[in-house]
Scaffold this motif. Structure first.
Motif, mmCIF file in Angstrom:
data_model
loop_
_atom_site.group_PDB
_atom_site.id
_atom_site.type_symbol
_atom_site.label_atom_id
_atom_site.label_comp_id
_atom_site.label_asym_id
_atom_site.label_seq_id
_atom_site.Cartn_x
_atom_site.Cartn_y
_atom_site.Cartn_z
ATOM 1 N N GLU A 135 -59.655 -37.312 108.061
ATOM 2 C CA GLU A 135 -58.368 -37.545 107.417
ATOM 3 C C GLU A 135 -58.157 -39.048 107.311
ATOM 4 O OE1 GLU A 135 -54.452 -35.322 107.959
ATOM 5 O OE2 GLU A 135 -54.149 -37.176 109.112
ATOM 6 N N VAL A 136 -57.880 -39.504 106.096
ATOM 7 C CA VAL A 136 -57.639 -40.918 105.833
ATOM 8 C C VAL A 136 -56.181 -41.069 105.425
ATOM 9 C CG1 VAL A 136 -58.311 -42.914 104.454
ATOM 10 C CG2 VAL A 136 -60.023 -41.194 105.055
ATOM 11 N N ARG A 137 -55.489 -41.994 106.069
ATOM 12 C CA ARG A 137 -54.103 -42.332 105.719
ATOM 13 C C ARG A 137 -54.108 -43.757 105.185
ATOM 14 N NH1 ARG A 137 -50.037 -39.040 107.606
ATOM 15 N NH2 ARG A 137 -50.817 -37.280 108.804
ATOM 16 N N LEU A 138 -53.573 -43.928 103.995
ATOM 17 C CA LEU A 138 -53.575 -45.233 103.329
ATOM 18 C C LEU A 138 -52.159 -45.698 103.046
ATOM 19 C CD1 LEU A 138 -56.280 -44.479 100.635
ATOM 20 C CD2 LEU A 138 -56.601 -45.759 102.746
ATOM 21 N N SER A 139 -51.925 -46.984 103.262
ATOM 22 C CA SER A 139 -50.644 -47.595 102.931
ATOM 23 C C SER A 139 -50.905 -48.765 101.987
ATOM 24 C CB SER A 139 -49.937 -48.088 104.193
ATOM 25 O OG SER A 139 -49.625 -47.002 105.032
ATOM 26 N N PRO A 140 -50.669 -48.567 100.678
ATOM 27 C CA PRO A 140 -50.861 -49.663 99.729
ATOM 28 C C PRO A 140 -49.659 -50.610 99.748
ATOM 29 C CG PRO A 140 -50.181 -47.687 98.574
ATOM 30 C CD PRO A 140 -50.308 -47.316 100.024
ATOM 31 N N GLY A 149 -45.893 -49.141 99.804
ATOM 32 C CA GLY A 149 -46.004 -48.052 98.842
ATOM 33 C C GLY A 149 -45.991 -46.712 99.562
ATOM 34 N N GLU A 150 -45.950 -45.652 98.799
ATOM 35 C CA GLU A 150 -45.974 -44.315 99.393
ATOM 36 C C GLU A 150 -47.306 -44.096 100.102
ATOM 37 O OE1 GLU A 150 -45.872 -39.713 97.878
ATOM 38 O OE2 GLU A 150 -44.700 -41.189 96.774
ATOM 39 N N GLN A 151 -47.238 -43.609 101.327
ATOM 40 C CA GLN A 151 -48.459 -43.370 102.096
ATOM 41 C C GLN A 151 -49.268 -42.242 101.462
ATOM 42 O OE1 GLN A 151 -48.530 -41.500 106.103
ATOM 43 N NE2 GLN A 151 -49.558 -43.400 106.730
ATOM 44 N N LEU A 152 -50.565 -42.458 101.343
ATOM 45 C CA LEU A 152 -51.479 -41.444 100.837
ATOM 46 C C LEU A 152 -52.204 -40.816 102.017
ATOM 47 C CD1 LEU A 152 -53.135 -43.631 98.057
ATOM 48 C CD2 LEU A 152 -51.363 -41.927 97.721
ATOM 49 N N VAL A 153 -52.271 -39.505 102.036
ATOM 50 C CA VAL A 153 -53.021 -38.790 103.065
ATOM 51 C C VAL A 153 -54.118 -38.017 102.356
ATOM 52 C CG1 VAL A 153 -52.938 -37.090 104.922
ATOM 53 C CG2 VAL A 153 -50.969 -38.603 104.515
ATOM 54 N N VAL A 154 -55.369 -38.380 102.663
ATOM 55 C CA VAL A 154 -56.528 -37.807 101.973
ATOM 56 C C VAL A 154 -57.445 -37.134 103.003
ATOM 57 C CG1 VAL A 154 -58.436 -38.252 100.383
ATOM 58 C CG2 VAL A 154 -56.374 -39.688 100.292
ATOM 59 N N PRO A 155 -57.354 -35.806 103.130
ATOM 60 C CA PRO A 155 -58.272 -35.099 104.013
ATOM 61 C C PRO A 155 -59.523 -34.697 103.236
ATOM 62 C CG PRO A 155 -56.560 -33.613 103.262
ATOM 63 C CD PRO A 155 -56.291 -34.954 102.630
ATOM 64 N N VAL A 156 -60.679 -34.873 103.847
ATOM 65 C CA VAL A 156 -61.933 -34.453 103.208
ATOM 66 C C VAL A 156 -62.797 -33.716 104.220
ATOM 67 C CG1 VAL A 156 -61.991 -36.281 101.449
ATOM 68 C CG2 VAL A 156 -63.120 -36.638 103.652
ATOM 69 N N ARG A 157 -63.630 -32.858 103.692
ATOM 70 C CA ARG A 157 -64.612 -32.137 104.502
ATOM 71 C C ARG A 157 -65.972 -32.749 104.186
ATOM 72 N NH1 ARG A 157 -64.031 -27.675 107.133
ATOM 73 N NH2 ARG A 157 -62.112 -27.112 106.080
ATOM 74 N N LEU A 158 -66.698 -33.128 105.229
ATOM 75 C CA LEU A 158 -68.025 -33.698 105.048
ATOM 76 C C LEU A 158 -69.063 -32.578 105.002
ATOM 77 C CD1 LEU A 158 -67.659 -36.649 107.559
ATOM 78 C CD2 LEU A 158 -67.356 -36.713 105.088
ATOM 79 N N ARG A 159 -70.158 -32.838 104.328
ATOM 80 C CA ARG A 159 -71.215 -31.837 104.196
ATOM 81 C C ARG A 159 -71.842 -31.502 105.557
ATOM 82 N NH1 ARG A 159 -74.813 -33.382 99.613
ATOM 83 N NH2 ARG A 159 -72.997 -32.671 98.482
ATOM 84 N N GLU A 160 -72.011 -32.518 106.388
ATOM 85 C CA GLU A 160 -72.604 -32.342 107.717
ATOM 86 C C GLU A 160 -71.531 -32.681 108.758
ATOM 87 O OE1 GLU A 160 -76.474 -32.623 108.149
ATOM 88 O OE2 GLU A 160 -76.614 -31.965 106.080
#
Length: 154
Positions: free
Chosen positions: A46-51, A103-114
């Motif tokens: 999970e990546v949380r970004l604040s621009p 800016g509005e915080q972005l929350v980007v969850p990703v699933r990795l292949r491994e």
């Protein structure tokens, strides 16, 4: 060959075009930066970004590119405003950015292949609507994230 919605990338970000003196079109000046945190637990990240835009001009929007050192799983459920652009890459729109306001915080969850024990994450400003950014030193962040379930700040 995989298709990652490249057409959607253009829709992810929007910039403001204004008229300068003499009717010359320009997009202004801004100093963009992105900070945040990333957590890796098993094959989930999970990546949380604040621009942030340090100005002098506000932006209608920008895009940030997230790149992982490990391949992403084929199936992803990305948030609105994000599009997968490669095997290890996602681009997300920031929305409007006022000067010196978070800016509005972005929350980007990703699933990795491994299920790697560590992943390097790179985050950079991918598109800024044609604005001039005189300080490009803060446009890219890079962080090593260990699979501990702890947040790693960048």
């Amino acid at each position: 060959m995989r298709r990652y919605g490249l057409a959607a990338v253009g829709a992810v970000a929007a910039g403001a075009l204004v008229l300068g003196t003499g009717g010359t079109a320009w997009a202004g000046e801004a100093d963009l930066e992105v900070h945040g945190s990333a957590v890796l637990d098993g094959g989930l990240m999970e990546v949380r970004l604040s621009p942030r835009d340090h100005g002098p001009d506000a932006l209608a929007g920008a895009s940030v590119r997230l790149r992982w050192s490990a391949a992403l799983a084929d199936a992803q459920q990305l948030p609105a405003g994000c599009a997968r652009t490669g095997d290890r890459e996602v681009v997300c729109g920031t929305g409007p950015l006022a000067v010196d306001e978070p800016g509005e915080q972005l929350v980007v969850p990703v699933r990795l292949r491994e299920r790697p024990s560590e992943v390097t994450l790179s985050v950079d400003v991918a598109w800024s609507g044609g604005v001039v950014d005189h300080d490009r030193t803060n446009d890219t962040q890079r962080v090593l994230v260990l699979a501990t379930g702890d947040p790693y700040v960048f």
